[in-house]
Design an enzyme around this catalytic site. Structure first.
Site, PDB file in Angstrom:
ATOM      1  N   CYS A  28       0.880  -1.286  -0.007  1.00  0.00           N
ATOM      2  CA  CYS A  28      -0.091   0.106   0.092  1.00  0.00           C
ATOM      3  C   CYS A  28       0.838   1.186   0.074  1.00  0.00           C
ATOM      4  O   CYS A  28       0.846   1.906  -0.906  1.00  0.00           O
ATOM      5  CB  CYS A  28      -0.779  -0.022   1.179  1.00  0.00           C
ATOM      6  SG  CYS A  28      -2.230  -1.273   1.164  1.00  0.00           S
TER       7      CYS A  28
HETATM    8  N1  LIG Z   1      -2.603  -5.680   1.854  1.00  0.00           N
HETATM    9  C1  LIG Z   1      -3.027  -4.734   2.503  1.00  0.00           C
HETATM   10  O1  LIG Z   1      -2.515  -4.385   3.504  1.00  0.00           O
HETATM   11  C2  LIG Z   1      -4.110  -3.787   2.014  1.00  0.00           C
HETATM   12  C3  LIG Z   1      -4.796  -3.015   2.748  1.00  0.00           C
HETATM   13  C4  LIG Z   1      -5.947  -2.119   2.279  1.00  0.00           C
HETATM   14  C5  LIG Z   1      -6.174  -2.171   0.870  1.00  0.00           C
HETATM   15  N2  LIG Z   1      -5.234  -2.982   0.017  1.00  0.00           N
HETATM   16  C6  LIG Z   1      -5.371  -2.978  -1.347  1.00  0.00           C
HETATM   17  O2  LIG Z   1      -6.196  -4.033  -1.572  1.00  0.00           O
HETATM   18  C7  LIG Z   1      -6.128  -4.801  -3.123  1.00  0.00           C
HETATM   19  C8  LIG Z   1      -5.782  -6.227  -2.711  1.00  0.00           C
HETATM   20  O3  LIG Z   1      -4.537  -6.108  -2.129  1.00  0.00           O
HETATM   21  P1  LIG Z   1      -3.947  -7.603  -1.576  1.00  0.00           P
HETATM   22  O4  LIG Z   1      -2.923  -7.221  -0.618  1.00  0.00           O
HETATM   23  O5  LIG Z   1      -5.088  -8.419  -1.077  1.00  0.00           O
HETATM   24  O6  LIG Z   1      -3.485  -8.273  -2.810  1.00  0.00           O
HETATM   25  P2  LIG Z   1      -2.862  -9.684  -2.894  1.00  0.00           P
HETATM   26  O7  LIG Z   1      -1.597  -9.785  -4.091  1.00  0.00           O
HETATM   27  O8  LIG Z   1      -2.496 -10.336  -1.501  1.00  0.00           O
HETATM   28  O9  LIG Z   1      -4.218 -10.645  -3.555  1.00  0.00           O
HETATM   29  C9  LIG Z   1      -4.732 -10.431  -4.615  1.00  0.00           C
HETATM   30  C10 LIG Z   1      -5.199 -11.608  -5.141  1.00  0.00           C
HETATM   31  O10 LIG Z   1      -5.985 -11.650  -6.397  1.00  0.00           O
HETATM   32  C11 LIG Z   1      -5.888 -12.619  -7.275  1.00  0.00           C
HETATM   33  N3  LIG Z   1      -6.105 -12.222  -8.760  1.00  0.00           N
HETATM   34  C12 LIG Z   1      -5.188 -11.303  -9.320  1.00  0.00           C
HETATM   35  N4  LIG Z   1      -5.956 -10.991 -10.345  1.00  0.00           N
HETATM   36  C13 LIG Z   1      -6.993 -11.506 -10.356  1.00  0.00           C
HETATM   37  C14 LIG Z   1      -8.159 -11.649 -11.349  1.00  0.00           C
HETATM   38  N5  LIG Z   1      -7.959 -11.027 -12.390  1.00  0.00           N
HETATM   39  N6  LIG Z   1      -9.081 -12.422 -10.918  1.00  0.00           N
HETATM   40  C15 LIG Z   1      -9.380 -12.979  -9.760  1.00  0.00           C
HETATM   41  N7  LIG Z   1      -8.117 -12.974  -8.790  1.00  0.00           N
HETATM   42  C16 LIG Z   1      -7.064 -12.219  -9.180  1.00  0.00           C
HETATM   43  C17 LIG Z   1      -4.461 -13.011  -6.978  1.00  0.00           C
HETATM   44  O11 LIG Z   1      -4.087 -14.222  -7.426  1.00  0.00           O
HETATM   45  C18 LIG Z   1      -4.207 -12.797  -5.282  1.00  0.00           C
HETATM   46  O12 LIG Z   1      -4.505 -14.056  -4.852  1.00  0.00           O
HETATM   47  C19 LIG Z   1      -4.858  -3.678  -3.542  1.00  0.00           C
HETATM   48  O13 LIG Z   1      -5.489  -2.871  -4.201  1.00  0.00           O
HETATM   49  C20 LIG Z   1      -4.317  -3.227  -2.497  1.00  0.00           C
HETATM   50  O14 LIG Z   1      -3.861  -1.898  -2.631  1.00  0.00           O
HETATM   51  C21 LIG Z   1      -4.220  -3.770   0.520  1.00  0.00           C
END
Ligand SMILES: NC(=O)c1ccc[n+]([C@@H]2O[C@H](COP(=O)([O-])OP(=O)(O)OC[C@H]3O[C@@H](n4cnc5c(N)ncnc54)[C@H](O)[C@@H]3O)[C@@H](O)[C@H]2O)c1
Length: 464
Positions: A307
């Site tokens: 993030c």
């Molecule tokens: N991790 C954090 O601390 C956090 C906190 C708040 C917001 N966010 C935001 O949330 C969003 C997700 O982050 P995250 O940390 O969960 O990511 P992540 O990488 O942990 O997980 C994302 C998942 O999405 C899957 N994926 C990718 N493309 C896909 C598609 N086209 N269809 C279906 N699945 C798909 C991946 O295989 C993966 O399992 C981002 O925008 C991030 O900025 C993250």
């Protein structure tokens, strides 16, 4: 119900906005915030919720819906078969409460797991939680979000509520959902209900959990907002409504940019403190006693994770396209990018004080994940620190109970060593201290460079 009267003016399109219709019991609806409890929303009863992307955000979100109420069906969709398998086997990085939830959900078959995006057609609600990183040029990598939104649009049907929760640039919801849906003759606000609601989960945090954190929701129309608020209100204690998806998108970028800028500031103040031989943690602690106008941020070796190092670049990149700029943010991000290099320079300095050269020195990195108690090394400053130390000729080993193998930028793989196996270490660099880090063993190294600023009682401690 949190009453937030008199804080702001209610945007015109939300005059008369009434969430009580979604509640079985009376609630206070205070202008301008739509404040809800997460008590039962009859509007969602017997509905199917699909979560697209089951990572650090999507999996806890899916578990929250699946565990929260028996009247919902949950479909978890991820493109990665490995990820689906790891979830099915329970091999995932979650806080203990969510591990317990996962066990319950897997045992009860309350959640269907699939890689098949056509499952979106069966959902009444679609929540998109896919990654939005930056590439090596710090340009937003929108590939996953574009592809998840395209699949959602392809399989969208009348009456669906679709919510993006991934952090992204201002205008994303309009570009990737509202306009493409219209091309399929699905109009937001009448045929489908589209909103943006940024996720705020703090992975690894067992004190402030996802269900305790208020959520912002901005829909394409008041009806879109109302439906999305009803959905998000199932898993959040409070829903704060804004006037548009764009305002919700910007609110997330602002939150994380605020954090990034303040971390850059406190890192600079830590450098100032060392120059004056003062303890920055004592100074921050003192300043934080002011009950207004000051929020405490803490210094460290840089910023990591998915993030804070990425999100401000979504703003800067977008602004460049508009021929605008945000110089303060640019400076903060440049200072932060330089922070791991500062750790390496300080390492060279401390070794020199000991009569040692960096070339040939034995260095142990303690903790390589980007923050305590998570298995996430994305954007971790440790990666750059290790690469630079190796390039300078140092011998580097690491210890991290959460990270068995570390893949470096060069492609080289390092294996975590038990703390006791780290012998003849010239300098240990404390990078991330997990709850289970053995501080006594840390104290037995001949010299420790404390980039966490939290190990004041260690003998032979050098601050960054
Ligand atoms: N991790 C954090 O601390 C956090 C906190 C708040 C917001 N966010 C935001 O949330 C969003 C997700 O982050 P995250 O940390 O969960 O990511 P992540 O990488 O942990 O997980 C994302 C998942 O999405 C899957 N994926 C990718 N493309 C896909 C598609 N086209 N269809 C279906 N699945 C798909 C991946 O295989 C993966 O399992 C981002 O925008 C991030 O900025 C993250």
């Amino acid at each position: 119900v949190r009453n937030a009267e008199n804080q702001l003016g209610l945007p015109p399109q939300f005059q008369g906005f009434d969430l009580t219709s979604l509640h079985p019991s009376p609630i206070t609806v205070a202008a301008p915030l739509v404040t809800t409890t997460n008590s039962a929303f009859p509007a969602l009863a017997q509905q199917t919720v699909a979560i697209v992307g089951l990572g650090y955000v999507g999996l806890p979100t899916a578990l929250a819906f699946a565990d929260e109420s028996k009247d919902l069906s949950v479909i978890g969709i991820d493109i990665s078969t490995d990820r689906i398998q790891h979830i099915q086997q329970g091999h995932v990085d979650l806080i203990p409460a969510d591990i317990a939830r996962l066990d319950r959900v897997l045992a009860s078959s309350a959640m269907e797991l699939t890689t098949d995006s056509t499952a979106i057609e069966r959902a009444d609600v679609v929540i998109i939680c896919v990654p939005t990183p930056v590439d090596k040029h710090l340009t937003p990598d929108l590939g996953a979000l574009k592809s998840a939104c395209a699949a959602t649009v392809r399989h969208a049907r009348h009456g669906q509520t679709i919510v993006i929760t991934s952090t992204s640039y201002i205008g994303t919801t309009e570009d990737l959902l509202i306009n493409p849906l219209r091309e399929r003759n699905l109009r937001a606000g009448s045929d489908v209900f589209v909103a943006f609601s940024p996720e705020r989960i703090d992975p690894g945090n067992t004190t402030v959990t996802q269900d305790m954190v208020p959520r912002v929701v901005g829909g394409a129309t008041p009806d879109c907002t109302k439906r999305a608020a009803a959905v998000i209100g199932r898993i959040a204690p409070v829903v704060h409504v804004v006037s548009s998806p764009a305002a919700a998108e910007f609110s997330k970028l602002f939150e994380n940019t605020y954090r990034a800028v303040n971390i850059a500031l406190v890192n600079e103040m830590a450098d100032v403190a060392r120059r004056f031989d003062l303890d920055i943690m004592e100074v921050v602690g003192a300043a934080a006693t002011k009950p207004y106008g000051f929020s405490a941020f803490y210094p460290g070796p840089g910023i990591g994770g998915h993030c804070i190092p990425c999100d401000p670049h979504y703003l800067l990149w977008h602004l460049r396209g508009e021929r605008g700029s945000a110089p303060l943010v640019e400076t903060a991000m440049a200072r932060t990018a330089a922070r791991p290099g500062q750790v390496v320079s300080r390492t060279v300095e401390v070794l020199a004080q000991m009569g040692r050269s960096i070339a040939g020195a034995h260095i142990a990195i303690i903790g390589v994940s980007y923050k305590p108690d998570v298995q996430d090394v994305r954007e971790s400053p440790a990666l750059e620190i290790i690469d630079e130390l190796l390039a300078a000729g140092a011998h580097v080993q690491f210890h991290d109970t959460h990270i068995p193998i570390l893949q470096l930028g060069s492609g080289e793989r390092l294996e975590s060593q038990p703390l006791d196996a780290l012998q003849d270490v010239d300098l240990a660099i404390a990078h991330t201290i997990h709850a289970d880090t053995n501080l006594d063993r840390l104290a037995s190294f001949s010299a420790v460079l404390d980039t966490t600023y939290r190990l004041g009682s260690l003998p032979n401690r050098h601050t960054l």
